[in-house]
Write an enzyme that holds these catalytic residues in place. Sequence first.
Site, short mmCIF file in Angstrom:
data_model
loop_
_atom_site.label_atom_id
_atom_site.label_comp_id
_atom_site.label_asym_id
_atom_site.label_seq_id
_atom_site.Cartn_x
_atom_site.Cartn_y
_atom_site.Cartn_z
N LYS A 57 0.84 -1.20 0.00
CA LYS A 57 0.00 0.00 0.00
C LYS A 57 0.88 1.25 0.00
O LYS A 57 1.92 1.26 0.63
CB LYS A 57 -0.88 0.03 1.27
CG LYS A 57 -2.05 -0.92 1.26
CD LYS A 57 -2.90 -0.72 2.52
CE LYS A 57 -4.01 -1.75 2.60
NZ LYS A 57 -5.03 -1.61 1.56
N ARG B 227 -10.28 -11.48 1.40
CA ARG B 227 -11.13 -12.51 0.78
C ARG B 227 -10.46 -13.88 0.80
O ARG B 227 -11.13 -14.91 0.82
CB ARG B 227 -11.51 -12.07 -0.64
CG ARG B 227 -10.33 -11.89 -1.56
CD ARG B 227 -10.66 -11.09 -2.80
NE ARG B 227 -10.72 -9.64 -2.56
CZ ARG B 227 -11.03 -8.74 -3.48
NH1 ARG B 227 -11.33 -9.11 -4.70
NH2 ARG B 227 -11.04 -7.46 -3.17
#
Length: 473
Positions: free
Chosen positions: A237, A311
């Site tokens: 990130k 996920r």
Amino acid sequence: MIEIVITDSMQGEAYVEFVLDSKGSKNIQKAQEFGFDGKGQFFLQEKKTLLVCIDGRHVDFVREAGANIARFFKSLKFGSIGIKAFGDEALDYALMLGILAGWQDSGLYKSNKKEYALSKVYIQGDSALGKVAKRAKIVAKSLYIVRDLVNTMPQVATPTYLLQYCKKLAQKRDLECKVLDTKDLQKERMGAYLAVSRASVNPPYLVHLKYKSKKPLARVVVVGKGLTYDSGGLSLKPSDYMVTMKADKSGACAVIGILNAVAELGLHIEVHGIIGAAENMIGGDAYKPDDVLFSREGKSIEVRNTDAEGRLVLCDCLSYAQDLKPDIIIDLATLTGACVVGLGEYTSGIMGYNEVLKKDFESCALQSGELMACLPFNRHIKKLLESKVADICNIGSSRYGGGISAGMFLGEFIRDEYKDKWLHIDIAGPAYIEREWDINPSGASGAGVRAVLAFIENLESKQDSKKSKSKKA
Ligand code: BES
Ligand code: ZN
Ligand code: ZN
């Protein structure tokens, strides 16, 4: 926490008066002489009364006003305040929850902890309000637990820390607590979950909490994303986006808070909490874009972005959760920035295949005071997850609809018989906001707790009336 006491007469060193119609209040007229414009709140010194103007007798206004009352009295020296109850259970609950939830401070690590004079709030009303006050206290306490856990810095709040917290809670609330460590996760063939956590020095743990009611009317499993830190992994990130990623464990922490609440409330529903705790880091051993992972459900997953890690943890946790044969299965996750872009910071996204269930959950959430909205799945977005090398890809091939494609990714791991029993709640927006809002201090809010509780309580009363009807018949 401040104490709420129900009394039959007005008590306290200072008072609160709710004003719905400014013309009808003598105190407002007095306040206007001091320049009060009739909006928000005003402390009328000579009467030691805080005037609180609200736009109507609505739970949302009353709840927020309750929080603002608590915040206001932090700066004054009164040890107790008195408020007249509305005489309506929903409004009085909203008032009490607002006061309690709004009272909590942010600034966990400030060296000069603030001391406040206020310790008691007297609510003048019917003694039956005692029950309502008790519920408000349990829910507020659960929110405190979640907020404190989420706000705890990532250096401290590792998967091991969450595990230890769960063990302590299990003892206190008489819950069963089963733990799956790295070896167990390998035995369970949770290849997706394991890949995410591999580069971290802090090992992953799947914690399975169980609240066993004596006469359960249904079985609900709640699964939480517990990324104690999300650096993005090798798909690192940018610095500005990494800040606040300690809050990527908010789903798991909400599950812990929910289990605390259902146990304290003694609900007649069997509730399981699955906490998928892991840390998404970089290192020589990190999983990579191009890797293919083998999930517990048997599907292979092409990794194209290691920042879409939630996920991957959840698909294996959901697989485990389905083995518990639930009537309802709900996952809570700070899953996508896209959901925040779509719905704004204050609203969670509800996804799933069952339209009735989604609407039902939405209405429970809204009634509980949490903003939520349904996001629709569609077959075109599902196609974006197709992979040329594996069964599915961990990101969609379009940058649009990211909240839905993440939800649809999870949906691919839900077996046909559970498709209609599953809900995915993306709490990425409201779980953590660095600005005070509604009944929440800046930082973690405890998003998901009130909504899921309201849903479970609603399910309990529906099942209960079904049961008594079938008895009569
Ligand atoms: N934990 C983030 C999602 C998130 C974003 C939570 C902002 C809270 C606030 C998640 O793991 C993530 O990084 N998602 C990516 C997915 C993308 C790579 C497909 C995102 O939303 O950008
Ligand atoms: Zn991520
Ligand atoms: Zn994440």
